[in-house]
Design an enzyme around this catalytic site. Structure first.
Site, PDB file in Angstrom:
ATOM      1  N   GLU A 169      -4.440   7.927  -2.977  1.00 28.71           N
ATOM      2  CA  GLU A 169      -4.912   6.647  -2.447  1.00 28.71           C
ATOM      3  C   GLU A 169      -5.247   5.670  -3.577  1.00 28.71           C
ATOM      4  OE1 GLU A 169      -4.612   6.041   0.616  1.00 28.71           O
ATOM      5  OE2 GLU A 169      -5.870   4.311   1.053  1.00 28.71           O
TER       6      GLU A 169
ATOM      7  N   HIS B 264       1.824   4.595  -2.767  1.00 29.85           N
ATOM      8  CA  HIS B 264       1.981   6.040  -2.509  1.00 29.85           C
ATOM      9  C   HIS B 264       3.384   6.490  -2.916  1.00 29.85           C
ATOM     10  CE1 HIS B 264      -1.779   6.800  -0.447  1.00 29.85           C
ATOM     11  NE2 HIS B 264      -1.552   5.914   0.503  1.00 29.85           N
TER      12      HIS B 264
ATOM     13  N   HIS C 103       0.832  -1.204   0.000  1.00 31.48           N
ATOM     14  CA  HIS C 103       0.000   0.000   0.000  1.00 31.48           C
ATOM     15  C   HIS C 103       0.873   1.264   0.000  1.00 31.48           C
ATOM     16  CE1 HIS C 103      -3.632   2.375   1.165  1.00 31.48           C
ATOM     17  NE2 HIS C 103      -2.711   3.156   1.686  1.00 31.48           N
ATOM     18  N   GLU C 104       1.777   1.332   0.968  1.00 22.78           N
ATOM     19  CA  GLU C 104       2.625   2.533   1.054  1.00 22.78           C
ATOM     20  C   GLU C 104       3.541   2.646  -0.166  1.00 22.78           C
ATOM     21  OE1 GLU C 104       1.615   4.612   3.102  1.00 22.78           O
ATOM     22  OE2 GLU C 104       0.495   3.264   4.437  1.00 22.78           O
TER      23      GLU C 104
HETATM   24 ZN    ZN Z   1      -2.987   5.213   1.862  1.00 28.09          ZN
END
Ligand code: ZN
Length: 519
Positions: A311, A285, A281-282
Site C-alpha cells: 500500500e 501496486h 493507486h492501482e
Molecule cells: Zn491499495
C-alpha cells in the site's frame, strides 16, 4: 545492502544441485496453485456470471486444499531440511538460499497448524460470502449477509486458535497480511494519528474556507477517462505488455505472476478524480508487482513483503505524485486532450486545491487524504471488538454507525453507505484494514527520503521526469522481494523506524495551504 546490482540477479541457484532444485520445483508448484486461485478470484470480480457462484466456491476450495497439502507435505519438509544444509555450505550467494528457506518456512509453519478441512471451509465461505455481500449491498440489507459474516468470523477464530493457541486472535490474522505486526504495536500509532487528524479536520471546519469543486465536475465519457488513466499509468512506468486494466465493483490489483499483473478500476460520470486517482493507486501496486525480481519468480522470496509495503507503493503514486502540483504541470495537456469538457483555464495551480480538499464523507475509498485514515481506524476498532468478543455481528451495523457519527460527524443513511461498503469482511479478510494506514504512513516517509536522496521531486515531476523516483523505489523496495521484514525495509530505505510525522507534516502543509491554517 542497497548497492547498484539487483540482488535478484544473484539468485542463480545451481540446477545441478538436487537439494536446492527440489525446493524450487516444489515451491514453484505451490506458487502456480496460488496463481490459479488468484486468477479465479480476478475472474469472479470482473467477468463471472451470477450463476457461477456455487461452482466457483467449490473450485476455489479445491485449489486452496491442494495448495495446503503441498505446503504441509513431507516432501517439502525434506527439501527445506536439505536447503538448510546446502545454505550452511554456500557462502557465495550472500545468504540468498538461507533467506529462501527461511521465507518458505514461515509460510509452512503457519500452514501446518491449520487443518486442511478448515482451509477448504474458509475458501468456500469466502467465495459464498462475496456473493451474499454483493446482494446485500445492492439491497442495502445487512440481514442478507449476516449469517455469512457470523460463519466467517467463527472460521477465522478457529484458524487463529489453531495458529496461536490461547494467543491473540487478531494478531494471528494481522500476521497473514503484515508479518510481525501486532495489535499492541498498532494501538499507540493509530491513537496518536487519530488525535492529530481529528484536530486537523476540526481546524478545516472552523476555517470557513469552502473549496469550489465545480472546475472538475462535468460529464466525462467512460472511454475518455479510461484512455487518460491508461496514458498516465504507462507514463509512470506500468507495462501493459505484462499487465491489464479491467472494470470491477471494487478496484484492486493482482499479481497473477510476474508477466501478468491485473489492475481494475471504476468510474464516476460527473467527476474524473475517482477513476484517475484509483488508476494511479492501482498502478502503484502494479509497479511493485512488476518490479519484483524476475530471477525470484516462483520462489519463496519472490513475493511482496507485506500489504503495508504494498500500500505504500500505491499511496505514493496516487497521493505524493498524483496530487502534486509538479505532476499536473506536466500532465495538464493530457488532461485537456482526453477530457476536452474541462474549462481550458484550469491549470495545475487551479486544480491543486481540488486534490487536497477535506470533506468528511461516508465512503472510505472516496475519502480525502486527511479523513482517509479515520475510516480505517473505525474498521480497526470494530474488528478488534468482534474478535475480542466485545461486539456481536448482530450489533455491528449499529456500532459502525455510532463510530462514524463520533469520528466523522456523519451517520450512514443505509447499509450500502455504511457497514456493507467494503468487500474485505465478505471474504473473511479481518486484520487487513490496518495495512492501509501503515502503507499511508510508509509512503509519506519514503517520499520524504526520496526527496532528500534525489532532490526536489516536485520540480522533477514538472519536467516529466518520473523514472528516477521509480528507480529509487525499485532499488529500495521492489528488488528485495520479501527478503527483509517491512520494518527492516523501512529502516534501510529511510534510516529510521516507521513513524507518523512525515504523513502529518505533509497533510498539515497541503491542507494548511488550502484552508489558510496557521503553522
Ligand atoms: Zn491499495
Amino acid at each position: 545492502m542497497a548497492g547498484g546490482k539487483a540482488v535478484g540477479d544473484s539468485l542463480k541457484f545451481d540446477p545441478s544441485d538436487d537439494r536446492a532444485a527440489r525446493l524450487y520445483e516444489l515451491w514453484g508448484e505451490i506458487r502456480d496453485l496460488q496463481s490459479a486461485e488468484d486468477l479465479l478470484q480476478w475472474d469472479q470480480e470482473t467477468q463471472m456470471p451470477d450463476g457461477g457462484v456455487e461452482g466457483r466456491a467449490k473450485v476455489s476450495a479445491t485449489l486452496a486444499g491442494l495448495r495446503h497439502q503441498r505446503l504441509t507435505s513431507p516432501q517439502l519438509q525434506d527439501a527445506l531440511a536439505a536447503g538448510d544444509e546446502l545454505a550452511a555450505e554456500t557462502e557465495a550467494d550472500g545468504g540468498v538460499l538461507g533467506a529462501q528457506v527461511a521465507a518458505a518456512r514461515r509460510q509452512v509453519e503457519r500452514a501446518v497448524k491449520v487443518p486442511e478441512a478448515l482451509v477448504r471451509q474458509l475458501a468456500e465461505a469466502a467465495s459464498n460470502g462475496l456473493s451474499a455481500w454483493r446482494q446485500a449491498r445492492e439491497a442495502k440489507d445487512v440481514s442478507l449477509f449476516s449469517d455469512h459474516l457470523v460463519r466467517l468470523v467463527d472460521l477465522r477464530r478457529q484458524e487463529a486458535a489453531a495458529i496461536s493457541p490461547g494467543g491473540n486472535a487478531y494478531d494471528a490474522m494481522l500476521d497473514a497480511y503484515e508479518p510481525g505486526m501486532t495489535e499492541a504495536q498498532l494501538v499507540p500509532i493509530f491513537s496518536h494519528l487519530q488525535g492529530a487528524l481529528a484536530e486537523l479536520v476540526q481546524a478545516v471546519a472552523e476555517s470557513g474556507v469552502e473549496v469550489d469543486e465545480s472546475p472538475v465536475l462535468g460529464d466525462y465519457p467512460v472511454a475518455a477517462q479510461e484512455a487518460l488513466g491508461r496514458e498516465l499509468a504507462t507514463a509512470v512506468g506500468f507495462d501493459f505488455d505484462n499487465g491489464r486494466l479491467d472494470l470491477s465493483t471494487h478496484p484492486f490489483c493482482m499479481g497473477v505472476h510476474g508477466g501478468d499483473v491485473r489492475m481494475t478500476w471504476r468510474h464516476q460520470q460527473d467527476d474524473f478524480r475517482p477513476a484517475i486517482f484509483g488508476i494511479l493507486h492501482e498502478t502503484g501496486h502494479g509497479l511493485y508487482e512488476q518490479g519484483l525480481p524476475a530471477a525470484w519468480h516462483r520462489t519463496p522470496l519472490g513475493e511482496a513483503v507485506s500489504l503495508g509495503i504494498h500500500e505504500s507503493q500505491s499511496r505514493l503514486w496516487e497521493n505524493h505524485v498524483g496530487r502534486s502540483r509538479g505532476f499536473w504541470r506536466w500532465a495538464m495537456p493530457l488532461l485537456h486532450r482526453h477530457l476536452p469538457g474541462i474549462d481550458p483555464a484550469v491549470d495545475a495551480e487551479r486544480l491543486w486545491p481540488l486534490l487536497h480538499a477535506v470533506t468528511p464523507s461516508l465512503i472510505r475509498v472516496e475519502a480525502d487524504e486527511a479523513t482517509y485514515n479515520l475510516h480505517v481506524i473505525v474498521r480497526f476498532e470494530l474488528e478488534r471488538a468482534l474478535f475480542a468478543g466485545d461486539l456481536q455481528v448482530a450489533d455491528l451495523e449499529g456500532a459502525w454507525n455510532d463510530l462514524y457519527a463520533a469520528s466523522l460527524g456523519l451517520r450512514p443513511a443505509d447499509a450500502a453507505q455504511g457497514v456493507l461498503q467494503d468487500i474485505h469482511w465478505s471474504q473473511g479478510m479481518f486484520g487487513y484494514f490496518p495495512t492501509y494506514t501503515l502503507g499511508t504512513l510508509t509512503a509519506a516517509q519514503l517520499f520524504a527520503q526520496a526527496n532528500r536522496d534525489l532532490g526536489d521531486q516536485e520540480a522533477a515531476l514538472a519536467r516529466g521526469e518520473l523514472a528516477p523516483l521509480l528507480g529509487w523505489m525499485r532499488d529500495r523496495i521492489h528488488r528485495h522481494g520479501c527478503r527483509f521484514t517491512a520494518a527492516e525495509l523501512v529502516q534501510q530505505a529511510t534510516g529510521r523506524p516507521l513513524a507518523a510525522d512525515d504523513l502529518l507534516a505533509y497533510l498539515r502543509s497541503t491542507v494548511g495551504e488550502v484552508y489558510g491554517l496557521g503553522a
